[in-house]
Design an enzyme around this catalytic site. Structure first.
Site, PDB file in Angstrom:
ATOM      1  N   LYS A  88       1.069   4.223  -2.966  1.00 32.91           N
ATOM      2  CA  LYS A  88       0.683   5.613  -2.731  1.00 32.91           C
ATOM      3  C   LYS A  88       1.849   6.571  -2.936  1.00 32.91           C
ATOM      4  CE  LYS A  88      -3.666   4.985  -1.928  1.00 32.91           C
ATOM      5  NZ  LYS A  88      -4.667   5.504  -2.891  1.00 32.91           N
ATOM      6  N   TYR A 123       0.834  -1.206   0.000  1.00 41.29           N
ATOM      7  CA  TYR A 123       0.000   0.000   0.000  1.00 41.29           C
ATOM      8  C   TYR A 123       0.871   1.259   0.000  1.00 41.29           C
ATOM      9  CZ  TYR A 123      -3.645   3.287   1.430  1.00 41.29           C
ATOM     10  OH  TYR A 123      -4.515   4.349   1.486  1.00 41.29           O
ATOM     11  N   ILE A 159      -8.793   8.180   8.257  1.00 44.19           N
ATOM     12  CA  ILE A 159     -10.135   8.688   7.989  1.00 44.19           C
ATOM     13  C   ILE A 159     -11.159   7.588   8.246  1.00 44.19           C
ATOM     14  CG2 ILE A 159     -11.612   9.808   6.273  1.00 44.19           C
ATOM     15  CD1 ILE A 159      -9.130  11.448   7.020  1.00 44.19           C
ATOM     16  N   THR A 175     -13.363   5.333   7.296  1.00 45.00           N
ATOM     17  CA  THR A 175     -13.847   4.628   6.111  1.00 45.00           C
ATOM     18  C   THR A 175     -13.842   3.130   6.385  1.00 45.00           C
ATOM     19  OG1 THR A 175     -11.618   4.401   5.203  1.00 45.00           O
ATOM     20  CG2 THR A 175     -12.861   6.376   4.578  1.00 45.00           C
TER      21      THR A 175
END
Length: 261
Positions: free
Chosen positions: A156, A152, A187, A189
């Protein structure tokens, strides 16, 4: 506000947490939004809610990107904004040297390849008309080592580099095609919900204790909301940011600010 009156935006991953908040924000300010995602039911519901258009879309497919752009141009005639919000975390049980090549390739195919394909396909149209705004969703982890999320983090960081380079390309020959990246922190999510749940399962902590532990290094002491990120995206996509390109914007409650104590 009507900063996007008459404007057309494509938002990938538009049925998800960050993507959905972005769709609602842009639509509330007058944009006609093309929502792309693999989650058809959620995407179609959001399109009905916002007056947009839903298209099923695998962002890792070059052919599907051409179809999405052709369909958007056929219906709306132009594309003013692209938000590359589609992303996955991969198998979070793998980290460091335990990261499999399969997991690595899967994460990069969506997060980095998908963003690359979107930029390359949409930017050609924007360069032809001489203007447009691309906002790529990177991550706060692009600024730090991330052994527990190796694939990840790599994906990014690649998005950030892609953004910098395309900002220069978009300014050639008097064009004003802007490209910026947004770097969310922790965040609220589905992705961070799964991280909190995994932490609780591994440690035996209660949900509240797991939440507190995950947020312990954030100066604001809590997860942000998708709407916090959507507000930044809307700014960068709008003419309010007409002189902003090639820049990185953190929305992380101070998480990545270096501290001496």
């Amino acid at each position: 506000m009507s900063r996007f009156a008459g404007k057309v935006a494509i938002v990938t991953g538009g049925a998800g947490g960050l993507g959905g908040a972005t769709v609602r924000r842009l639509a509330s300010e007058g944009a006609r939004v093309v929502i792309t995602d693999l989650a058809r039911a959620a995407g179609e519901a959001l399109a009905r809610e916002t007056g947009g258009l839903f298209l099923s879309h695998d962002v890792s497919s070059e052919a599907e990107w051409r179809t999405v752009v052709d369909r958007a141009l056929e219906i709306a005639g132009r594309i003013d904004v692209l938000v590359n919000a589609a992303g996955i975390e991969g198998n979070i049980a793998e980290g460091g040297l335990e990261t499999s090549y399969e997991n690595y390739r899967n994460v990069l195919s969506v997060n980095l390849d998908g963003t690359f394909l979107g930029c390359m396909t949409v930017m050609r149209h924007m360069m032809a008309i001489g203007s447009g705004s691309i906002v790529n969703i990177s991550s706060a982890v692009s600024f730090m080592a991330s052994p527990s999320g190796l694939a990840y983090g790599i994906s990014k960081a690649g998005v950030e580099q892609l953004t910098r380079t395309l900002a220069i390309v978009g300014a050639r020959d008097g064009k004003q095609v802007r490209c910026n990246s947004v770097h969310p922190g922790v965040i609220r999510t589905r992705m961070t919900d799964s991280i909190v749940e995994s932490y609780a399962a591994m440690t035996g902590a209660s949900p509240a204790e797991a939440e507190a532990a995950i947020c312990a290094d954030i100066p604001f002491g809590a997860r942000g909301e998708p709407e916090d990120v959507a507000a930044m995206i809307a700014f960068l996509a709008s003419e309010d940011a007409r002189y902003v390109t090639g820049s990185q914007f953190k929305v992380d409650g101070g998480w990545t600010v270096p501290s001496a104590g």
